[in-house]
Structure formats: structure tokens, C-alpha cells
Motif scaffolding. Structure first.
Motif, mmCIF file in Angstrom:
data_model
loop_
_atom_site.group_PDB
_atom_site.id
_atom_site.type_symbol
_atom_site.label_atom_id
_atom_site.label_comp_id
_atom_site.label_asym_id
_atom_site.label_seq_id
_atom_site.Cartn_x
_atom_site.Cartn_y
_atom_site.Cartn_z
ATOM 1 N N GLY A 123 3.972 -2.617 12.711
ATOM 2 C CA GLY A 123 2.686 -3.089 13.228
ATOM 3 C C GLY A 123 1.520 -2.438 12.525
ATOM 4 O O GLY A 123 0.500 -3.095 12.245
ATOM 5 N N VAL A 124 1.656 -1.163 12.209
ATOM 6 C CA VAL A 124 0.601 -0.460 11.468
ATOM 7 C C VAL A 124 0.448 -1.072 10.082
ATOM 8 O O VAL A 124 -0.672 -1.256 9.593
ATOM 9 C CB VAL A 124 0.905 1.053 11.394
ATOM 10 N N ALA A 125 1.578 -1.403 9.451
ATOM 11 C CA ALA A 125 1.509 -2.031 8.122
ATOM 12 C C ALA A 125 0.772 -3.362 8.197
ATOM 13 O O ALA A 125 -0.050 -3.676 7.325
ATOM 14 C CB ALA A 125 2.916 -2.232 7.568
ATOM 15 N N TYR A 172 -0.661 0.749 0.032
ATOM 16 C CA TYR A 172 -0.470 1.383 1.337
ATOM 17 C C TYR A 172 0.300 0.475 2.296
ATOM 18 O O TYR A 172 1.095 0.939 3.103
ATOM 19 C CB TYR A 172 -1.809 1.800 1.939
ATOM 20 N N VAL A 173 0.053 -0.808 2.160
ATOM 21 C CA VAL A 173 0.798 -1.782 2.965
ATOM 22 C C VAL A 173 2.274 -1.707 2.590
ATOM 23 O O VAL A 173 3.151 -1.635 3.456
ATOM 24 C CB VAL A 173 0.250 -3.211 2.780
ATOM 25 N N HIS A 181 5.365 -0.475 4.946
ATOM 26 C CA HIS A 181 6.517 -1.355 5.180
ATOM 27 C C HIS A 181 7.819 -0.650 4.783
ATOM 28 O O HIS A 181 8.840 -0.793 5.469
ATOM 29 C CB HIS A 181 6.375 -2.667 4.405
ATOM 30 N N ASN A 182 7.760 0.115 3.688
ATOM 31 C CA ASN A 182 8.950 0.867 3.269
ATOM 32 C C ASN A 182 9.358 1.894 4.311
ATOM 33 O O ASN A 182 10.551 2.083 4.577
ATOM 34 C CB ASN A 182 8.709 1.540 1.922
ATOM 35 N N VAL A 183 8.376 2.555 4.886
ATOM 36 C CA VAL A 183 8.679 3.535 5.943
ATOM 37 C C VAL A 183 9.297 2.832 7.149
ATOM 38 O O VAL A 183 10.285 3.305 7.728
ATOM 39 C CB VAL A 183 7.408 4.320 6.348
ATOM 40 N N ALA A 184 8.745 1.685 7.523
ATOM 41 C CA ALA A 184 9.301 0.933 8.655
ATOM 42 C C ALA A 184 10.729 0.495 8.365
ATOM 43 O O ALA A 184 11.608 0.586 9.242
ATOM 44 C CB ALA A 184 8.422 -0.287 8.946
#
Length: 137
Positions: A58-60, A72-73, A77-80
Motif C-alpha cells: 500500500g505504501v508503494a 522508490y516505488v 514493491h521489492n520489499v513487499a
């Protein structure tokens, strides 16, 4: 809430060479209880990681909607995605711990079924019982 596992020395299952019936039953009980606790902790960790992955996704989306730099997007997304993958692995570990718990309970029941009556007989007589192998010649 920390996602770091905390050691629980009070749930340590002692591995020694005491193979008396009651000692084995106690060890199997302690093992199954420790595994039950671990399973609950893993399920809690899995849910937390899933929630974090969803929140991060959601943050992405929010970052993308705010027209910030695309890198940054992508990173968010990679972190998610990484969190989601880690959550799946924790779920697999949780399922394995639950399966092992079930097997420990089954082992305890089988051990009681096979040796419980013999232990009752040996425990309730006054005479000493010969050690295993005494009658082998």
C-alpha cells in the motif's frame, strides 16, 4: 511488537540417556508442549509479516500516486514482495512444526500403549527386576 524470536530456556527439552518409561513420557510431553508454543509463535509471526507485506504494498502504491521517483516505488514493491515470500516460508515452517507436534503426541500415545502396562507391572512389585539382557546367554 518485535518479530525477533525470544529464547525460552524453560521449554528446553533435555536429551539424556534416561530411558525409563516415565522419563520418556515426560520428555515427549515437554517436546510436544514446546512445539505447540513454537507453532503459535510462528503463526503470529506469519500474520504479522503478511500484514507488513500488505501495508508495504500500500505504501508503494501511495508513493506511486504521489508521483515520486519510480526507483522508490520499485524498491518498496521489492520489499513487499520479499516480506510476502518470507511470510510464505514462515507459514511452511509453522505447518512443519504443527506436523511435528502431532507426531510427538502420536509417539507419546504409542509409547504409552506399548510400554504403559509393563511399567505398571514393574513399578508395583517389590522385587527388583533383572536388567535387560540378564536372561540372554
Amino acid at each position: 511488537m518485535s518479530t525477533e524470536p525470544e529464547p525460552r530456556p524453560e521449554t528446553a527439552v533435555v536429551a539424556d540417556d534416561d530411558n525409563r518409561y516415565k522419563a520418556v513420557q515426560a520428555k515427549l510431553l515437554m517436546l510436544s508442549k514446546a512445539l505447540d508454543d513454537a507453532t503459535l509463535d510462528l503463526v503470529s509471526l506469519w500474520r504479522s509479516m503478511q500484514a507488513n507485506a500488505k501495508h508495504t504494498d500500500g505504501v508503494a502504491t501511495d508513493i506511486e500516486n504521489a508521483d515520486l521517483d519510480a526507483k522508490y516505488v520499485a524498491l518498496t514493491h521489492n520489499v513487499a514482495t520479499a516480506l510476502d515470500g518470507a511470510a510464505r516460508e514462515v507459514k511452511t515452517l509453522s505447518d512443519t512444526a504443527q506436523e511435528t507436534t502431532d507426531l510427538a503426541h502420536e509417539s507419546r500415545r504409542t509409547h504409552a500403549k506399548l510400554y504403559g502396562a509393563l511399567d505398571d507391572i514393574r513399578s508395583n512389585r517389590r522385587e527388583k527386576t533383572p536388567k535387560p539382557g540378564f536372561f540372554d546367554r
